[in-house]
Design an enzyme around this catalytic site. Structure first.
Site, PDB file in Angstrom:
ATOM      1  N   ILE A 251       0.847  -1.191   0.000  1.00 32.43           N
ATOM      2  CA  ILE A 251       0.000   0.000   0.000  1.00 32.43           C
ATOM      3  C   ILE A 251       0.881   1.239   0.000  1.00 32.43           C
ATOM      4  O   ILE A 251       2.021   1.207   0.440  1.00 32.43           O
ATOM      5  CB  ILE A 251      -0.979   0.030   1.195  1.00 32.43           C
ATOM      6  CG1 ILE A 251      -0.230   0.134   2.523  1.00 32.43           C
ATOM      7  CG2 ILE A 251      -1.896  -1.182   1.181  1.00 32.43           C
ATOM      8  CD1 ILE A 251      -1.144   0.425   3.718  1.00 32.43           C
ATOM      9  N   SER A 252       0.347   2.336  -0.499  1.00 31.17           N
ATOM     10  CA  SER A 252       1.015   3.631  -0.527  1.00 31.17           C
ATOM     11  C   SER A 252       2.322   3.509  -1.320  1.00 31.17           C
ATOM     12  O   SER A 252       2.310   3.038  -2.461  1.00 31.17           O
ATOM     13  CB  SER A 252       1.225   4.135   0.899  1.00 31.17           C
ATOM     14  OG  SER A 252       1.604   5.493   0.915  1.00 31.17           O
ATOM     15  N   ASN A 253       3.453   3.881  -0.752  1.00 29.03           N
ATOM     16  CA  ASN A 253       4.709   3.678  -1.473  1.00 29.03           C
ATOM     17  C   ASN A 253       4.955   2.200  -1.752  1.00 29.03           C
ATOM     18  O   ASN A 253       5.538   1.849  -2.784  1.00 29.03           O
ATOM     19  CB  ASN A 253       5.881   4.251  -0.674  1.00 29.03           C
ATOM     20  CG  ASN A 253       5.980   5.753  -0.796  1.00 29.03           C
ATOM     21  OD1 ASN A 253       5.225   6.387  -1.519  1.00 29.03           O
ATOM     22  ND2 ASN A 253       6.931   6.347  -0.083  1.00 29.03           N
ATOM     23  N   GLY A 274      -2.528  -1.233  -3.189  1.00 29.63           N
ATOM     24  CA  GLY A 274      -3.476  -0.356  -2.525  1.00 29.63           C
ATOM     25  C   GLY A 274      -2.962   1.071  -2.472  1.00 29.63           C
ATOM     26  O   GLY A 274      -1.798   1.304  -2.164  1.00 29.63           O
ATOM     27  N   HIS A 522      -6.461   8.146   3.015  1.00 30.73           N
ATOM     28  CA  HIS A 522      -5.187   7.452   2.865  1.00 30.73           C
ATOM     29  C   HIS A 522      -4.741   6.682   4.105  1.00 30.73           C
ATOM     30  O   HIS A 522      -4.043   5.677   3.970  1.00 30.73           O
ATOM     31  CB  HIS A 522      -4.092   8.450   2.479  1.00 30.73           C
ATOM     32  CG  HIS A 522      -2.834   7.792   1.988  1.00 30.73           C
ATOM     33  ND1 HIS A 522      -2.716   7.289   0.706  1.00 30.73           N
ATOM     34  CD2 HIS A 522      -1.657   7.517   2.599  1.00 30.73           C
ATOM     35  CE1 HIS A 522      -1.516   6.762   0.549  1.00 30.73           C
ATOM     36  NE2 HIS A 522      -0.851   6.875   1.683  1.00 30.73           N
TER      37      HIS A 522
END
Length: 586
Positions: A251-253, A274, A522
């Site tokens: 997820i994210s980075n 994600g 987020h």
């Protein structure tokens, strides 16, 4: 390829998934204590790193449904294997780890490979990949993708050893910006032990622009897993990409990293990403939107009615009023009062591609000053600026109450590896802004950071060159990919990330599927704040469901992946979250 290998066994009261803490221990407000705060053991650091990373990523509040509605934390006994790995051309290593549960089935060999979200340390994806893969008997491979919490104390000449404990000058540190003993440079550099002041960390100071190599980091983590499985199960060796199922998730980075890994040849079987930080040619990258938001959003959110509130909202309100006045004085805004100025700043963000939902959720990043922290770190990384070379004069250090820099204490230094998030502020380290000036202290530094994107001088060209190296390509043809993103994401708005990536991949005929989740922002971890819980749903349930879907598809290729969906999720308000609120696609 792999240096400083070590392994450990985790059973009974010290399992792989929670270090024996369980859900109740992870919910505890205080972290697990160290018997000696100055010299914690490797086992104590590991348990505390698990606590901090679970809480930083997942919503563990009782009303949030973790462990009852979705996810779980069974005690998973097994073994951990750690090492440092270096991608070709890099000066510094990244950490890799594989967790092998005792229930691993060599006859149905499965590896889940992941990368830490944000800039977190090696346990930074435990709530994403570990929580799904380990109870299913899969080995789980991790990488900190060249960032992480191997902070280095420049004043003391001390860094972090392979087991997370503090090591002194001349000893092998997982990251050492001064050229002392490390995995890639075993010989100390004479006279360098105390060069500089404050704190250095890999994401900002490695000189490697690690984001450019995210895909290679993920593949090396998977290769490490296969090598360790060969040793752990010699009777079933060899473990190869051809005979072992490998699923990448992040997820994210970490989501961006697994999408970059999807470009790395024919070795992955499926990918779940994600809320990915992914950038394609022709679309504004994170550094562009982040520096714009850092300047405009403190003012712009004042025009948002009924915006989310946090414990720092009152302070951010005052800062936003200052920012509106500063932007008006600079001629960027023309309105005569704060309300008019805020409306103009809001309109400028909307005109540049921000949605109302992303601006509203971006209030959180304003309250916690995340835009400045992210931009300062990423500018240093993209431009490959070393310690003391930041073009905008930023540095990182332990701080006095008046925000002046000071040397770190031994107890602060001892906890960095377990408590840090990979990008200070946090864990006793603050951002030193040498350009700060009244009346709007953070404005000059932010203007400098913005100029590294809009300008054309040598330093700006270095930053642009680094960003260009991070652009994503297409996943391998035929590779199943499922992307999940919250429509209200205020840090990595899908309009700049997942939307263009998916559109481009689907137009090229790639097997990419997309779930867009309404009312999801987020940070699941920030749903502990009551006003955010009242507005938003967590994203992790959809990541787990996507993993279930790709596993079912790999087991039976006749079973298609779920179709693209706009998921009509809705927050539960003060009531416990239910399956009806989530509306997870089936």
């Amino acid at each position: 390829m792999f240096a400083f290998p070590r392994h450990s066994t985790h059973r009974q009261a010290d399992d792989l998934l929670t270090g024996g803490l369980g859900l109740d221990g992870l919910r505890a407000a205080a972290p697990p204590a160290f018997a000696d705060p100055v010299a914690p053991t490797a086992a104590e650091l590991r348990r505390r790193a698990l606590w901090s990373n679970w809480r930083g990523i997942a919503d563990l509040a009782p009303a949030g449904g973790y462990g009852t509605l979705y996810g779980g934390m069974p005690s998973v006994p097994g073994r951990e294997f750690h090492a440092l790995a270096t991608v070709p051309g890099a000066r510094h290593p990244h950490r890799v780890m594989v967790q092998v549960p005792d229930a691993f089935d060599a006859a149905r060999r499965c590896v889940v490979v992941t990368a830490s979200s944000g800039s977190r340390g090696i346990y930074g994806a435990i709530a994403v990949a570990g929580a799904w893969g380990l109870p299913r008997g899969c080995a789980v491979a991790y990488t900190d993708k060249g960032a992480g919490t191997d902070y280095f104390d420049l004043d003391a000449g001390m860094g972090t050893g392979s087991d997370g404990t503090v090591v002194g000058p001349g000893q092998a540190a997982a990251f050492n910006p001064l050229g002392n003993a490390s995995a890639t440079n075993p010989a100390p550099a004479a006279g360098s032990e105390r060069a500089g002041h404050g704190v250095a960390f890999k994401h900002a100071h490695s000189g490697d622009n690690p984001e450019a190599d995210w895909g290679a980091h993920v593949k090396q983590a998977a290769q490490f897993a296969l090598a360790q499985l060969d040793e752990a199960y010699p009777q079933a060796a060899p473990f190869t990409f051809d005979n072992t199922r490998v699923i990448a998730v992040g997820i994210s980075n970490g989501g961006g990293a697994v999408l970059r890994a999807a470009e790395q040849g024919d070795w992955l079987d499926a990918v779940v990403a994600g809320e990915p930080n992914v950038s394609v040619d022709g679309v504004r990258p994170l550094y562009d939107i982040g520096t714009e938001a850092g300047l405009l959003m403190p003012c712009a959110v004042l025009a948002v009615e009924d915006r989310p509130r946090s414990p720092l909202s009152a302070l951010a309100q005052k800062g936003g009023e200052l920012r509106c006045a500063s932007l008006a004085a600079a001629g960027i805004l023309a309105g005569g009062d704060v309300a008019a100025q805020a409306r103009q700043a809001h309109a400028q963000l909307r005109a540049s591609g921000w949605t109302d939902a992303a601006i509203r959720a971006g209030t959180l990043s304003v309250d916690f000053d995340l835009w400045r922290a992210i931009a300062a770190t990423y500018a240093s990384s993209y431009g490959r600026f070393g310690v003391g070379e930041h073009p905008c004069g930023y540095a990182w250090s332990a701080l006095n109450p008046d925000f002046t820099a000071r040397a770190a204490t031994a107890s602060e230094r001892a906890a960095w590896w377990a408590d840090g998030s990979g990008i200070p502020p946090g864990a006793g380290i603050g951002l030193v802004d040498t350009k700060a000036a009244l009346p709007d202290p953070t404005l000059p530094g932010l203007q400098c950071l913005r100029a590294l994107w809009t300008g054309e001088d040598a330093q700006a060209r270095r930053v642009h060159a680094g960003i260009a190296q991070t652009r994503a390509g297409l996943p391998r043809a035929g590779l199943p990919v499922l992307v999940i993103h919250g429509r209200d994401d205020g840090l990595l708005p899908p309009a700049f990330t997942s939307d263009p990536y998916v559109a481009r991949a689907q137009a090229a005929g790639r097997d990419v599927h997309y779930w867009q989740v309404a009312n999801a922002q987020h940070f699941d971890g920030f749903l502990a704040l009551p006003d955010y819980r009242a507005r938003y749903v967590p994203l992790l349930p959809y990541v787990y469901a996507a993993l279930d879907a790709v596993m079912a598809h790999l087991d039976d290729p006749a079973r298609p992946l779920p179709a693209d969906a706009l998921v009509p999720a809705r927050a539960s308000g003060p009531e416990p979250l239910t399956a009806a609120h989530l509306a997870v696609p089936r």
